[in-house]
Design a protein around this motif. Structure first.
Motif, PDB file in Angstrom:
ATOM      1  N   ALA A   1     -11.140   0.974   0.247  1.00 19.35           N
ATOM      2  CA  ALA A   1     -10.956   0.572   1.715  1.00 19.35           C
ATOM      3  C   ALA A   1      -9.617  -0.422   1.532  1.00 19.35           C
ATOM      4  O   ALA A   1      -8.975  -0.804   2.545  1.00 19.35           O
ATOM      5  CB  ALA A   1     -12.023  -0.531   1.752  1.00 19.35           C
ATOM      6  N   PHE A   2      -9.216  -0.780   0.029  1.00 20.00           N
ATOM      7  CA  PHE A   2      -7.957  -1.457   0.063  1.00 20.00           C
ATOM      8  C   PHE A   2      -6.690  -0.736  -0.397  1.00 20.00           C
ATOM      9  O   PHE A   2      -5.981  -1.023  -1.182  1.00 20.00           O
ATOM     10  CB  PHE A   2      -8.141  -2.633  -0.783  1.00 20.00           C
ATOM     11  CG  PHE A   2      -9.378  -3.502  -0.303  1.00 20.00           C
ATOM     12  CD1 PHE A   2      -9.143  -4.603   0.713  1.00 20.00           C
ATOM     13  CD2 PHE A   2     -10.470  -3.555  -0.975  1.00 20.00           C
ATOM     14  CE1 PHE A   2     -10.008  -5.122   1.168  1.00 20.00           C
ATOM     15  CE2 PHE A   2     -11.501  -4.207  -0.505  1.00 20.00           C
ATOM     16  CZ  PHE A   2     -11.367  -5.176   0.710  1.00 20.00           C
ATOM     17  N   ARG A   3      -7.004   0.693  -0.700  1.00 21.08           N
ATOM     18  CA  ARG A   3      -5.842   1.609  -1.193  1.00 21.08           C
ATOM     19  C   ARG A   3      -4.525   1.449  -0.881  1.00 21.08           C
ATOM     20  O   ARG A   3      -4.176   1.264   0.351  1.00 21.08           O
ATOM     21  CB  ARG A   3      -6.132   3.119  -0.850  1.00 21.08           C
ATOM     22  CG  ARG A   3      -5.455   4.091  -1.858  1.00 21.08           C
ATOM     23  CD  ARG A   3      -6.032   5.334  -1.751  1.00 21.08           C
ATOM     24  NE  ARG A   3      -5.350   6.285  -2.415  1.00 21.08           N
ATOM     25  CZ  ARG A   3      -5.636   7.366  -2.611  1.00 21.08           C
ATOM     26  NH1 ARG A   3      -6.715   7.980  -2.497  1.00 21.08           N
ATOM     27  NH2 ARG A   3      -4.716   8.371  -3.473  1.00 21.08           N
ATOM     28  N   PRO A   4      -3.545   1.052  -1.770  1.00 21.42           N
ATOM     29  CA  PRO A   4      -2.156   0.694  -1.304  1.00 21.42           C
ATOM     30  C   PRO A   4      -1.391   1.716  -0.891  1.00 21.42           C
ATOM     31  O   PRO A   4      -1.899   3.131  -1.367  1.00 21.42           O
ATOM     32  CB  PRO A   4      -1.680   0.095  -2.570  1.00 21.42           C
ATOM     33  CG  PRO A   4      -2.344   0.838  -3.649  1.00 21.42           C
ATOM     34  CD  PRO A   4      -3.862   1.091  -3.250  1.00 21.42           C
ATOM     35  N   ALA A   5      -0.572   1.518  -0.303  1.00 23.02           N
ATOM     36  CA  ALA A   5       0.861   2.841   0.255  1.00 23.02           C
ATOM     37  C   ALA A   5       1.783   2.786  -0.869  1.00 23.02           C
ATOM     38  O   ALA A   5       2.167   1.604  -1.363  1.00 23.02           O
ATOM     39  CB  ALA A   5       1.198   2.499   1.513  1.00 23.02           C
ATOM     40  N   VAL A   6       2.024   4.023  -1.465  1.00 22.61           N
ATOM     41  CA  VAL A   6       3.028   4.050  -2.534  1.00 22.61           C
ATOM     42  C   VAL A   6       4.192   4.748  -2.285  1.00 22.61           C
ATOM     43  O   VAL A   6       3.901   5.922  -1.287  1.00 22.61           O
ATOM     44  CB  VAL A   6       2.375   4.429  -3.615  1.00 22.61           C
ATOM     45  CG1 VAL A   6       1.410   3.424  -4.279  1.00 22.61           C
ATOM     46  CG2 VAL A   6       1.643   5.654  -3.588  1.00 22.61           C
ATOM     47  N   SER A   7       5.361   4.680  -2.562  1.00 23.08           N
ATOM     48  CA  SER A   7       6.585   5.478  -2.258  1.00 23.08           C
ATOM     49  C   SER A   7       6.544   6.839  -3.053  1.00 23.08           C
ATOM     50  O   SER A   7       7.515   7.735  -2.659  1.00 23.08           O
ATOM     51  CB  SER A   7       7.667   4.843  -2.344  1.00 23.08           C
ATOM     52  OG  SER A   7       8.036   4.360  -3.867  1.00 23.08           O
ATOM     53  N   ALA A   8       5.790   6.811  -4.118  1.00 24.76           N
ATOM     54  CA  ALA A   8       5.960   8.153  -4.922  1.00 24.76           C
ATOM     55  C   ALA A   8       4.387   7.986  -5.835  1.00 24.76           C
ATOM     56  O   ALA A   8       3.919   7.075  -6.001  1.00 24.76           O
ATOM     57  CB  ALA A   8       6.992   8.165  -5.772  1.00 24.76           C
ATOM     58  N   GLY A   9       3.956   9.329  -6.004  1.00 25.37           N
ATOM     59  CA  GLY A   9       2.826   9.495  -6.752  1.00 25.37           C
ATOM     60  C   GLY A   9       1.691   8.946  -5.907  1.00 25.37           C
ATOM     61  O   GLY A   9       1.433   9.334  -5.051  1.00 25.37           O
ATOM     62  N   GLU A  10       0.597   8.215  -6.727  1.00 20.79           N
ATOM     63  CA  GLU A  10      -0.564   8.188  -6.220  1.00 20.79           C
ATOM     64  C   GLU A  10      -0.675   6.480  -6.513  1.00 20.79           C
ATOM     65  O   GLU A  10      -0.425   5.883  -7.536  1.00 20.79           O
ATOM     66  CB  GLU A  10      -1.723   8.954  -6.712  1.00 20.79           C
ATOM     67  CG  GLU A  10      -1.672  10.341  -6.204  1.00 20.79           C
ATOM     68  CD  GLU A  10      -3.061  10.926  -6.599  1.00 20.79           C
ATOM     69  OE1 GLU A  10      -3.524  11.767  -6.045  1.00 20.79           O
ATOM     70  OE2 GLU A  10      -3.339  10.734  -7.836  1.00 20.79           O
ATOM     71  N   GLY A  11      -1.555   5.796  -5.775  1.00 18.37           N
ATOM     72  CA  GLY A  11      -1.952   4.407  -5.858  1.00 18.37           C
ATOM     73  C   GLY A  11      -3.447   4.364  -5.615  1.00 18.37           C
ATOM     74  O   GLY A  11      -3.884   4.857  -4.509  1.00 18.37           O
ATOM     75  N   PHE A  12      -3.870   3.297  -6.483  1.00 14.22           N
ATOM     76  CA  PHE A  12      -5.413   3.140  -6.034  1.00 14.22           C
ATOM     77  C   PHE A  12      -5.684   1.668  -6.266  1.00 14.22           C
ATOM     78  O   PHE A  12      -4.763   0.927  -6.888  1.00 14.22           O
ATOM     79  CB  PHE A  12      -6.213   3.918  -6.995  1.00 14.22           C
ATOM     80  CG  PHE A  12      -6.178   5.459  -7.102  1.00 14.22           C
ATOM     81  CD1 PHE A  12      -6.950   6.161  -6.229  1.00 14.22           C
ATOM     82  CD2 PHE A  12      -5.284   6.009  -7.900  1.00 14.22           C
ATOM     83  CE1 PHE A  12      -6.996   7.400  -6.062  1.00 14.22           C
ATOM     84  CE2 PHE A  12      -5.106   7.613  -7.987  1.00 14.22           C
ATOM     85  CZ  PHE A  12      -5.693   8.243  -6.981  1.00 14.22           C
ATOM     86  N   ALA A  13      -6.519   1.092  -5.542  1.00 17.03           N
ATOM     87  CA  ALA A  13      -6.915  -0.327  -5.677  1.00 17.03           C
ATOM     88  C   ALA A  13      -8.217  -0.388  -6.326  1.00 17.03           C
ATOM     89  O   ALA A  13      -9.123   0.449  -6.352  1.00 17.03           O
ATOM     90  CB  ALA A  13      -7.327  -0.814  -4.164  1.00 17.03           C
ATOM     91  N   TYR A  14      -8.398  -1.310  -7.221  1.00 17.57           N
ATOM     92  CA  TYR A  14      -9.622  -1.572  -7.783  1.00 17.57           C
ATOM     93  C   TYR A  14     -10.136  -2.822  -7.942  1.00 17.57           C
ATOM     94  O   TYR A  14      -9.161  -3.960  -7.643  1.00 17.57           O
ATOM     95  CB  TYR A  14      -9.285  -1.099  -9.434  1.00 17.57           C
ATOM     96  CG  TYR A  14      -9.520   0.452  -9.704  1.00 17.57           C
ATOM     97  CD1 TYR A  14     -10.588   0.672 -10.275  1.00 17.57           C
ATOM     98  CD2 TYR A  14      -8.397   1.166  -9.357  1.00 17.57           C
ATOM     99  CE1 TYR A  14     -10.662   2.348 -10.257  1.00 17.57           C
ATOM    100  CE2 TYR A  14      -8.415   2.362  -9.715  1.00 17.57           C
ATOM    101  CZ  TYR A  14      -9.725   2.938 -10.122  1.00 17.57           C
ATOM    102  OH  TYR A  14      -9.747   4.336 -10.488  1.00 17.57           O
ATOM    103  N   THR A  15     -11.193  -3.229  -8.187  1.00 17.15           N
ATOM    104  CA  THR A  15     -11.840  -4.610  -8.165  1.00 17.15           C
ATOM    105  C   THR A  15     -12.643  -4.745  -9.413  1.00 17.15           C
ATOM    106  O   THR A  15     -13.273  -3.780  -9.518  1.00 17.15           O
ATOM    107  CB  THR A  15     -12.530  -5.092  -6.731  1.00 17.15           C
ATOM    108  OG1 THR A  15     -13.616  -4.361  -6.763  1.00 17.15           O
ATOM    109  CG2 THR A  15     -11.346  -5.029  -5.630  1.00 17.15           C
ATOM    110  N   ASP A  16     -12.897  -6.004  -9.659  1.00 20.48           N
ATOM    111  CA  ASP A  16     -13.784  -6.215 -10.754  1.00 20.48           C
ATOM    112  C   ASP A  16     -15.046  -7.251 -10.245  1.00 20.48           C
ATOM    113  O   ASP A  16     -15.085  -7.742  -9.052  1.00 20.48           O
ATOM    114  CB  ASP A  16     -13.419  -6.729 -12.082  1.00 20.48           C
ATOM    115  CG  ASP A  16     -12.856  -7.953 -11.970  1.00 20.48           C
ATOM    116  OD1 ASP A  16     -13.076  -8.703 -11.318  1.00 20.48           O
ATOM    117  OD2 ASP A  16     -11.900  -8.320 -13.002  1.00 20.48           O
ATOM    118  N   ALA A  17     -16.103  -7.422 -10.982  1.00 22.88           N
ATOM    119  CA  ALA A  17     -17.347  -8.121 -10.544  1.00 22.88           C
ATOM    120  C   ALA A  17     -16.888  -9.408 -10.235  1.00 22.88           C
ATOM    121  O   ALA A  17     -17.527 -10.296  -9.707  1.00 22.88           O
ATOM    122  CB  ALA A  17     -18.413  -8.114 -11.414  1.00 22.88           C
ATOM    123  N   GLY A  18     -15.978 -10.101 -11.104  1.00 24.54           N
ATOM    124  CA  GLY A  18     -15.641 -11.314 -10.894  1.00 24.54           C
ATOM    125  C   GLY A  18     -14.473 -11.897  -9.726  1.00 24.54           C
ATOM    126  O   GLY A  18     -13.981 -12.752  -9.708  1.00 24.54           O
TER     127      GLY A  18
END
Length: 447
Positions: free
Chosen positions: A367-384
């Protein structure tokens, strides 16, 4: 087929087995929970290291076996591996097999490498997992001996109960078709015989994963993906599973096939919530076995296989395979010398283990995936409540400077830190820029 009565008998025989490697003492780091799984699939185990012209077919000399195992496991530990799928055959070791296997387990424990053991001998006792049993008494005796040896061994992490099964009713190779519930039977058998041990089955076809996992209920999704074919250019990850006819060199890949990156997400979506352990391509078949199939990856391609898997969410990495065999070249050549691929794997492993605790603690947040100018980008979160961005360079030739635009809801971020090397980056207006090496990835913790 083995009757239900015989299966119950075997359950009774193995009840004395103690807890497996999955159980740990307080304060002890556990692979898959505290320590990132980095393994090889497989170490030959039942053949001697090619050393000084030794022509022995199987390890029958306990002292020689101990020396060989000490060398193998010591090398694996030094190269950053903590797990090894170990092919062993108790019967093949002759009269000294208990001594040989005891040496194997002791040397693995000494080096800090845990073992995953294929269950060829136990499979025959699981009734309908195999259509025919050539000698049921032999299988029962071998399985009993096998379990007596391994269930008490701290070095045993788990067992592979089946390799690349295909659900009944689906076309597949002869001998690999099973009813998914049979895999669940096998898992229950292993977990009762060796509490805490992992019971694994390696999946290959994403279309069958959901049905197989529904029957087996494995703790992890253990899957292999081999994207690099002989006719594909360096850096071409367009087909996750290129297939072909060895006689004419044709391939079944093409525009209608998922890319390597798509396949990683397809498997994740097919079996949501189950940690994915990926087996990456680190081999080259030797003609005439598979002359027109896969090719040996370049070192940067091997790095990219691993980094792409991690960026997409993998929770474990294995390399197929370690030593070269008569039909395939691996991370070490036929004379056990390290190859450029092994040298690269060791470098990658060092990076993965440095990032390991964070990799195990975070989960994809699409739901928070970033936009990137090249390649691939992913958002992650942790339990804290921690927030992270994984940036993957899909170009294996050139470094890229990637502009990362964070989701609007993450607009309060003021900076970022590379989890691996600690490099700091400024974030202004929800945007940061980061340099990523060819085929590599960077995991950034947002501040």
């Amino acid at each position: 087929m083995r009757s239900a009565l015989a299966l119950l008998l075997v359950f009774g025989l193995v009840q004395c087995g103690s807890a497996g490697a999955g159980d740990s003492e307080p304060g002890t780091a556990v692979i898959g929970e505290d320590v990132f799984p980095v393994g090889v699939y497989f170490v030959r185990g039942q053949k001697p290291i090619a050393d000084e012209g030794d022509a022995t077919d199987f390890r029958r000399d306990p002292e020689q076996a101990r020396a060989d195992y000490a060398r193998e496991f010591g090398d694996l530990a030094a190269e950053g591996f903590n797990l090894a799928v170990m092919v062993v055959d108790p019967i093949a070791y002759g009269d000294h097999y208990r001594e040989v296997l005891a040496a194997m387990l002791e040397e693995a424990e000494r080096a800090g490498v845990q073992l995953i053991l294929p269950l060829g001998h136990v499979q025959g006792l699981l009734g309908e997992l195999r259509d025919e049993i050539s000698d049921s008494d032999l299988y029962q005796a071998a399985a009993q001996d096998y379990l007596e040896i391994f269930t008490d061994a701290p070095a045993v992490f788990g067992y592979v109960i089946f390799d690349e099964p295909v659900p009944e009713g689906t076309p597949g190779p002869e001998g690999q078709i099973v009813r998914p519930g049979q895999l669940g039977q096998a898992r229950a058998f292993i977990e009762q015989a060796d509490p805490g041990a992992y019971a694994l089955s390696s999946w290959a076809d994403v279309n069958n994963m959901a049905a197989l996992q529904a029957g087996m209920q494995s703790r992890v999704l253990f899957m292999d993906v081999y994207p690099l074919a002989e006719d594909k250019a360096i850096g071409d990850f367009s087909d996750a599973w290129p297939r072909g006819d060895p006689d004419d060199g044709s391939f079944a890949g093409g525009a209608d096939q998922p890319t390597y990156y798509e396949y990683l997400d397809m498997s994740r979506e097919a079996v949501p919530g189950v940690p994915q352990w990926l087996i990456v391509q680190a081999f080259e078949p030797i003609p005439p076995e598979h002359p027109h199939y896969w090719r040996m990856p370049e070192p940067v391609e091997l790095r990219h296989e691993v980094m792409a898997a991690l960026a997409h969410g993998a929770k474990g990495i294995f390399y197929f395979l370690y030593q070269s065999e008569s039909w395939v070249h691996g991370l070490r050549d036929a004379d056990y010398r390290p190859t450029p691929l092994l040298e690269e794997a060791a470098r990658v492993n060092a990076k993965v283990q440095q990032m390991g605790p964070t990799l195990l603690a975070i989960e994809r947040a699409d739901a928070f995936r970033p936009a990137v100018s090249a390649g691939e980008g992913f958002a992650y979160t942790d339990a804290g409540g921690g927030r992270y961005v994984f940036v993957l360079n899909t170009d294996v030739f050139e470094s890229v400077r990637v502009r990362v635009e964070l989701a609007a809801s993450w607009g309060d971020v003021a900076g970022a830190t590379d989890v691996y090397d600690g490099e700091a980056f400024e974030v202004a207006g929800g945007v940061l820029e980061v340099e990523v090496a060819p085929g590599d990835a960077r995991l950034l913790r947002l501040n």
